[in-house]
Scaffold this motif. Structure first.
Motif, mmCIF file in Angstrom:
data_model
loop_
_atom_site.group_PDB
_atom_site.id
_atom_site.type_symbol
_atom_site.label_atom_id
_atom_site.label_comp_id
_atom_site.label_asym_id
_atom_site.label_seq_id
_atom_site.Cartn_x
_atom_site.Cartn_y
_atom_site.Cartn_z
ATOM 1 N N MET A 30 17.390 48.474 67.740
ATOM 2 C CA MET A 30 15.967 48.692 67.344
ATOM 3 C C MET A 30 14.852 47.900 67.841
ATOM 4 N N MET A 31 15.085 46.632 67.740
ATOM 5 C CA MET A 31 14.257 45.848 68.188
ATOM 6 C C MET A 31 13.786 45.907 69.557
ATOM 7 N N GLY A 32 14.859 46.090 70.470
ATOM 8 C CA GLY A 32 14.640 45.998 71.857
ATOM 9 C C GLY A 32 14.507 47.510 72.465
ATOM 10 N N LEU A 43 11.755 53.003 72.680
ATOM 11 C CA LEU A 43 10.799 53.703 71.773
ATOM 12 C C LEU A 43 9.984 52.903 71.156
ATOM 13 N N ARG A 44 10.311 51.503 70.928
ATOM 14 C CA ARG A 44 9.504 50.741 70.097
ATOM 15 C C ARG A 44 8.487 50.103 71.128
ATOM 16 N N ALA A 45 8.902 49.766 72.656
ATOM 17 C CA ALA A 45 8.022 49.568 73.341
ATOM 18 C C ALA A 45 7.021 50.591 73.904
ATOM 19 N N VAL A 59 9.102 31.968 65.645
ATOM 20 C CA VAL A 59 9.974 32.227 64.907
ATOM 21 C C VAL A 59 10.855 33.536 64.714
ATOM 22 N N GLY A 60 11.998 33.317 64.938
ATOM 23 C CA GLY A 60 13.010 34.625 64.641
ATOM 24 C C GLY A 60 12.446 35.527 65.981
ATOM 25 N N CYS A 61 12.924 34.929 67.210
ATOM 26 C CA CYS A 61 12.842 35.877 68.357
ATOM 27 C C CYS A 61 13.441 36.997 68.720
ATOM 28 N N GLY A 62 14.419 37.147 67.840
ATOM 29 C CA GLY A 62 15.314 38.392 68.087
ATOM 30 C C GLY A 62 15.804 38.438 69.374
ATOM 31 N N THR A 63 15.598 39.590 69.979
ATOM 32 C CA THR A 63 15.941 40.328 71.311
ATOM 33 C C THR A 63 15.113 39.952 72.552
ATOM 34 N N MET A 77 12.917 30.743 69.092
ATOM 35 C CA MET A 77 13.795 30.059 67.995
ATOM 36 C C MET A 77 14.590 31.354 67.257
ATOM 37 N N ASP A 78 15.791 31.118 67.267
ATOM 38 C CA ASP A 78 16.430 31.973 66.301
ATOM 39 C C ASP A 78 17.863 31.593 66.142
ATOM 40 N N PRO A 79 18.528 31.874 64.648
ATOM 41 C CA PRO A 79 19.866 31.182 64.423
ATOM 42 C C PRO A 79 21.002 32.071 65.162
ATOM 43 N N SER A 80 20.700 33.384 65.533
ATOM 44 C CA SER A 80 21.883 34.181 66.040
ATOM 45 C C SER A 80 22.258 33.740 67.493
ATOM 46 N N GLY A 128 23.810 35.573 69.509
ATOM 47 C CA GLY A 128 24.008 36.786 70.463
ATOM 48 C C GLY A 128 22.487 36.929 70.673
ATOM 49 N N TYR A 129 21.605 36.825 69.826
ATOM 50 C CA TYR A 129 20.157 37.018 70.355
ATOM 51 C C TYR A 129 19.678 36.088 71.248
ATOM 52 N N ILE A 130 19.848 34.705 70.916
ATOM 53 C CA ILE A 130 19.673 33.748 71.850
ATOM 54 C C ILE A 130 20.429 33.663 73.426
ATOM 55 N N ARG A 159 18.302 27.774 66.428
ATOM 56 C CA ARG A 159 17.911 27.190 65.175
ATOM 57 C C ARG A 159 17.386 27.806 64.066
ATOM 58 N N ASP A 160 17.596 27.058 62.727
ATOM 59 C CA ASP A 160 17.039 27.497 61.705
ATOM 60 C C ASP A 160 15.543 26.926 61.520
ATOM 61 N N ALA A 161 14.704 27.998 61.433
ATOM 62 C CA ALA A 161 13.334 27.826 61.465
ATOM 63 C C ALA A 161 12.917 26.769 60.102
ATOM 64 N N LEU A 162 13.721 26.843 59.160
ATOM 65 C CA LEU A 162 13.473 25.964 57.954
ATOM 66 C C LEU A 162 13.530 24.481 58.407
ATOM 67 N N LEU A 180 4.789 34.263 63.410
ATOM 68 C CA LEU A 180 5.929 35.027 62.372
ATOM 69 C C LEU A 180 5.838 36.228 62.671
ATOM 70 N N PHE A 181 6.325 37.162 63.740
ATOM 71 C CA PHE A 181 6.291 38.326 64.100
ATOM 72 C C PHE A 181 7.414 38.926 63.334
ATOM 73 N N GLY A 182 7.490 39.841 62.469
ATOM 74 C CA GLY A 182 8.329 40.764 62.143
ATOM 75 C C GLY A 182 9.487 39.767 61.249
ATOM 76 N N VAL A 183 9.318 38.624 60.881
ATOM 77 C CA VAL A 183 10.315 37.849 60.347
ATOM 78 C C VAL A 183 10.252 37.617 58.727
ATOM 79 N N PRO A 198 8.612 39.502 54.854
ATOM 80 C CA PRO A 198 9.719 38.389 54.057
ATOM 81 C C PRO A 198 11.244 38.873 54.499
ATOM 82 N N PHE A 199 12.055 37.597 54.516
ATOM 83 C CA PHE A 199 13.423 37.797 54.929
ATOM 84 C C PHE A 199 14.016 36.568 53.938
ATOM 85 N N PRO A 200 15.316 37.243 53.359
ATOM 86 C CA PRO A 200 15.938 36.379 52.480
ATOM 87 C C PRO A 200 16.305 34.809 53.038
#
Ligand SMILES: C[S@@+](CC[C@H](N)C(=O)[O-])C[C@H]1O[C@@H](n2cnc3c(N)ncnc32)[C@H](O)[C@@H]1O
Length: 186
Positions: free
Chosen positions: A22-24, A27-29, A52-56, A76-79, A81-83, A103-106, A120-123, A125-127
């Motif tokens: 969905m992120m990439g 339709l979103r673009a 933070v949380g660059c996703g795709t 930066m992203d912890p995933s 696959g995304y990296i 990496r974890d942005a915390l 902080l784009f689309g990241v 609130p996130f648990p």
């Protein structure tokens, strides 16, 4: 959970796959211009930026182009696959001003007062990104005159987030442009 565990979590990776599509998506673009949103954050040539949380990488490539060769973007992203995806896109676009970091942005491990902008784009609130731990780290890495830029998705649902950022006492409101809330480091 550390970055290693975050990136390898089966549940997260299951969730990340459709989320990534969905992120990439085209339709979103088509629905939103990443450049316009980035301009709302006051991105300019020569800046040093933490995404933070660059996703795709929906915002990564346009942001890197906006800051130009004199700038530097840390995506930066912890995933894992995304990296991998973002690294491929950065390489494919021939960009040399991006550091793609798993990496974890915390706990960014970035130098104190080294960033002009934090995105902080689309990241939030996130648990996995609780504000009470994320905001102090963002405050630490920003230069004294640096700014925090927050784009919320969906926009109106998380109406309490801007208030929580102000209540942290670490940031002051600097205005909203193109849907992006901007905060000065306090
Ligand atoms: C909804 S996606 C948004 C991605 C991208 N900013 C966009 O708008 O296309 C949220 C992203 O935050 C990342 N994320 C989650 N926890 C994180 C953490 N602790 N540190 C950094 N990024 C994190 C996820 O892996 C995911 O890529």
């Amino acid at each position: 959970m550390n970055t290693e565990d975050l990136g390898k979590s089966k549940i997260l990776n299951l969730l990340f796959k459709p989320a990534g599509m969905m992120m990439g998506s085209k339709l979103r673009a088509w629905l939103m211009s990443p450049v316009k949103t980035l301009q709302g954050a006051g991105i300019e040539p020569g800046q040093t930026i933490l995404e933070v949380g660059c996703g795709t990488g929906f915002f990564t490539i346009p942001a890197a182009k906006l800051i130009g060769d004199e700038g530097c973007l840390v995506a930066m992203d912890p995933s894992a696959g995304y990296i991998e995806q973002v690294s491929r896109k950065v390489h494919g676009a021939g960009l040399t001003n991006v550091r793609v970091v798993r990496r974890d942005a915390l706990d960014t491990k970035l130098d104190t007062a080294s960033m002009d902008r934090v995105l902080l784009f689309g990241v939030i609130p996130f648990p996995l990104l609780p504000l009470n731990r994320l905001l102090p780290e963002m405050h630490r890495v920003l230069k004294p005159e640096g700014t925090l830029a927050v784009w919320l998705f969906p926009p109106r649902v998380h109406f309490w987030v801007p208030k929580s950022i102000l209540q942290s006492g670490m940031f002051s409101y600097a205005g909203k442009k193109n849907g992006v809330y901007n905060y000065r480091r306090g």
